[in-house]
Design a protein around this motif. Structure first.
Motif, short mmCIF file in Angstrom:
data_model
loop_
_atom_site.label_atom_id
_atom_site.label_comp_id
_atom_site.label_asym_id
_atom_site.label_seq_id
_atom_site.Cartn_x
_atom_site.Cartn_y
_atom_site.Cartn_z
N TYR A 118 0.87 -1.12 0.13
CA TYR A 118 -0.05 -0.06 -0.11
C TYR A 118 0.78 1.14 0.12
O TYR A 118 0.39 2.37 -0.63
CB TYR A 118 -0.88 -0.20 1.46
N GLY A 119 2.00 1.36 0.58
CA GLY A 119 2.99 2.16 0.47
C GLY A 119 3.39 2.45 -1.04
O GLY A 119 3.62 3.73 -1.26
N LEU A 120 3.70 1.48 -1.66
CA LEU A 120 4.30 1.80 -2.96
C LEU A 120 3.00 2.16 -3.86
O LEU A 120 3.09 3.02 -4.62
CB LEU A 120 4.78 0.30 -3.49
N PHE A 121 1.86 1.58 -3.77
CA PHE A 121 0.87 1.56 -4.67
C PHE A 121 -0.43 1.94 -3.71
O PHE A 121 -1.10 1.07 -3.71
CB PHE A 121 0.62 0.43 -5.68
N PRO A 122 -0.70 3.15 -3.30
CA PRO A 122 -1.56 3.66 -2.26
C PRO A 122 -3.12 3.03 -2.94
O PRO A 122 -4.06 2.74 -2.38
CB PRO A 122 -1.61 4.84 -2.20
N ARG A 123 -3.09 3.21 -4.16
CA ARG A 123 -4.54 2.88 -4.80
C ARG A 123 -4.94 1.37 -4.59
O ARG A 123 -6.10 1.00 -4.46
CB ARG A 123 -4.70 3.00 -6.16
N LEU A 124 -4.11 0.63 -4.38
CA LEU A 124 -4.35 -0.94 -4.02
C LEU A 124 -5.08 -1.01 -2.49
O LEU A 124 -5.81 -1.81 -2.61
CB LEU A 124 -3.23 -1.73 -3.81
N ARG A 125 -4.99 -0.17 -1.78
CA ARG A 125 -5.57 -0.36 -0.45
C ARG A 125 -7.16 -0.14 -0.43
O ARG A 125 -7.91 -0.64 0.13
CB ARG A 125 -5.04 0.76 0.44
N GLU A 126 -7.43 0.93 -1.41
CA GLU A 126 -8.90 1.29 -1.63
C GLU A 126 -9.65 0.20 -2.54
O GLU A 126 -10.75 -0.07 -2.50
CB GLU A 126 -8.96 2.45 -2.59
N ARG A 127 -8.67 -0.86 -3.41
CA ARG A 127 -9.30 -1.63 -4.32
C ARG A 127 -9.30 -3.05 -3.84
O ARG A 127 -9.58 -4.01 -4.31
CB ARG A 127 -8.39 -1.77 -5.34
N GLY A 128 -9.15 -3.31 -2.24
CA GLY A 128 -8.72 -4.54 -1.78
C GLY A 128 -10.02 -5.55 -2.02
O GLY A 128 -9.81 -6.73 -2.12
N ARG A 129 -11.25 -4.97 -2.11
CA ARG A 129 -12.46 -5.87 -2.16
C ARG A 129 -12.85 -6.06 -3.62
O ARG A 129 -13.91 -6.83 -4.18
CB ARG A 129 -13.63 -5.55 -1.26
N GLN A 130 -12.01 -5.39 -4.44
CA GLN A 130 -12.35 -5.47 -6.11
C GLN A 130 -11.63 -6.64 -6.48
O GLN A 130 -10.66 -7.09 -6.11
CB GLN A 130 -11.97 -4.35 -6.68
N MET A 131 -12.43 -7.17 -7.44
CA MET A 131 -12.18 -8.53 -8.26
C MET A 131 -10.82 -7.80 -8.73
O MET A 131 -11.19 -6.93 -9.90
CB MET A 131 -13.04 -9.13 -9.16
N ALA A 132 -9.88 -8.78 -8.83
CA ALA A 132 -8.58 -8.44 -9.64
C ALA A 132 -8.82 -8.18 -10.96
O ALA A 132 -8.14 -7.17 -11.97
CB ALA A 132 -7.42 -9.34 -9.31
N GLY A 133 -9.72 -9.24 -11.55
CA GLY A 133 -9.93 -8.90 -13.08
C GLY A 133 -10.58 -7.75 -13.68
O GLY A 133 -10.51 -7.37 -14.68
N SER A 134 -11.32 -7.07 -12.67
CA SER A 134 -12.09 -5.84 -13.15
C SER A 134 -11.17 -4.58 -12.84
O SER A 134 -11.85 -3.66 -13.16
CB SER A 134 -13.26 -5.79 -12.34
N MET A 135 -10.05 -4.70 -12.51
CA MET A 135 -9.35 -3.48 -12.46
C MET A 135 -8.65 -3.10 -14.02
O MET A 135 -8.58 -3.95 -14.76
CB MET A 135 -8.05 -3.73 -11.45
N SER A 136 -8.13 -1.94 -14.07
CA SER A 136 -7.48 -1.44 -15.30
C SER A 136 -6.15 -2.07 -15.33
O SER A 136 -5.55 -2.70 -14.42
CB SER A 136 -7.25 0.07 -15.17
N GLY A 137 -5.72 -2.19 -16.59
CA GLY A 137 -4.31 -3.07 -16.79
C GLY A 137 -3.25 -2.38 -15.82
O GLY A 137 -2.52 -3.19 -15.43
N GLY A 138 -3.31 -1.01 -15.63
CA GLY A 138 -2.15 -0.44 -15.13
C GLY A 138 -2.28 -0.91 -13.52
O GLY A 138 -1.28 -1.37 -12.89
N GLU A 139 -3.55 -0.86 -13.10
CA GLU A 139 -3.78 -1.20 -11.68
C GLU A 139 -3.35 -2.85 -11.51
O GLU A 139 -2.64 -3.32 -10.60
CB GLU A 139 -5.19 -1.13 -11.27
#
Ligand SMILES: Nc1ncnc2c1ncn2[C@@H]1O[C@H](COP(=O)(O)OP(=O)(O)OP(=O)(O)O)[C@@H](O)[C@H]1O
Ligand SMILES: [Mg+2]
Length: 241
Positions: A118-139
Motif C-alpha cells: 500500500y505504501g508503494l501503490f496507495p490505490r491498492l488499499r482502496e481496491r482491496g475488495r475489488q475483483m482483480a480481473g475488473s481493474m485497469s491494466g495498470g492497476e
C-alpha cells in the motif's frame, strides 16, 4: 547473488536457449533485451523453474535452484512477476496479495507485506475488495508487482511490466521499481524499449535467437550502436571474431 552458467533450456525437445550465462549482483537492476521470440521470457522462466533446463546451472545465494523442486522456490528469496501479470481475476485484490506471501505465511509477514504494497501503490488499499480481473491494466500490473513482493524477495524477476500502460501509469510503475530497488531488492527486468531499459538498469544482456550476443554496463551500451547491431544480428560477441 544470481549466477546462471551455460544454460540450455527449452520446451520438450525444442531447445530455445543456448549456453546462456548471466549474473545479477546484490542490489543491481539488470535488463534483459532482445527481439520478440529471442528467449527473454524463456530465460526468466527457466530461472524460476517454469521451463525445462537441459544443461547448465542456476545458483542463487549459494543455492542450486536447478536442483530444487519448483515448489521450494518461494522460500529462496526469489520472486517472479510473470508476463501479462497473471493475477487470479476472480479473486479480490487482497486475496491475490495474500497468496503472494506463500502458503502458510505468518500473519505478521502478510501484514508487513500489505503495508509495503500500500505504501508503494496507495490505490491498492482502496481496491482491496475489488475483483482483480475488473481493474485497469495498470492497476493489475501494480497488483502483480505488489503480490510478487509479498514473499519478501531479495531478487524480483519482472517480465514486461510496462506493456499496455499509459504514460502516466508507466511512470508510476517505473518509480515503484526504483523504490523497490533502493530498498535493497535486486531486479531482473524484461522491457522491450531499449532506451527505457538501459536508462533504468545498471547492466544489460541482449539476447538473440536464444543466445547472449552482447552484455555490459547499461551506461556504456546506451552510447554507440552496438545494441542496435546486436538486435539486427550483425554482432555476435559469443563467437570469436
Ligand atoms: N510454451 C512454449 N512451448 C513451445 N515453445 C515456446 C513456448 N513458449 C515460448 N516458446 C518459444 O520459445 C522461443 C522464445 O520465446 P520467448 O517467449 O522466451 O521470447 P521473448 O524474447 O520473451 O519474446 P517476446 O518479446 O515476444 O515476449 C520462441 O521461439 C517461442 O516460440
Ligand atoms: Mg516474453
Amino acid at each position: 547473488m544470481l549466477e546462471v552458467k551455460g544454460l540450455d533450456a527449452g520446451y520438450g525437445s525444442h531447445q530455445v536457449l543456448w549456453n546462456v550465462s548471466l549474473r545479477v549482483a546484490d542490489g543491481d537492476i539488470v535488463a534483459l533485451l532482445g527481439p520478440n521470440g529471442s528467449g527473454k521470457s524463456s530465460l526468466m522462466n527457466s530461472i524460476s523453474r517454469l521451463v525445462d533446463r537441459f544443461a547448465g546451472t542456476i545458483v542463487f545465494d549459494g543455492v542450486a535452484l536447478h536442483e530444487l523442486p519448483a515448489y521450494r522456490l518461494p522460500r529462496t528469496g526469489l520472486s517472479h512477476v510473470l508476463e501479462r501479470h497473471r493475477l487470479f481475476p476472480q479473486m479480490t485484490v487482497l486475496e491475490n496479495l495474500q497468496l503472494g506471501a506463500g502458503p502458510g505465511a505468518p500473519r505478521a509477514k502478510i501484514a508487513r507485506g500489505l503495508e509495503k504494497a500500500y505504501g508503494l501503490f496507495p490505490r491498492l488499499r482502496e481496491r482491496g475488495r475489488q475483483m482483480a480481473g475488473s481493474m485497469s491494466g495498470g492497476e493489475q500490473q501494480m497488483c502483480a508487482i505488489a503480490r510478487g513482493l509479498m514473499s519478501e524477495p531479495r531478487l524480483l524477476l519482472v517480465d514486461e511490466p510496462f506493456i499496455g500502460l499509459s504514460p502516466h501509469m508507466r511512470e508510476e510503475v517505473e518509480a515503484a521499481l526504483h523504490r523497490i530497488n533502493s530498498e535493497g531488492v535486486a531486479i531482473l527486468l524484461i522491457e522491450q524499449n531499449v532506451a527505457v531499459s538501459l536508462a533504468m538498469s545498471h547492466r544489460a544482456y541482449i539476447l538473440r535467437d536464444g543466445r547472449v550476443v552482447l552484455e555490459g554496463m547499461s551506461s556504456e551500451l546506451a552510447v554507440g550502436d552496438a545494441v542496435q547491431q546486436a538486435f539486427l544480428g550483425r554482432l555476435d560477441l559469443s563467437k570469436p571474431a
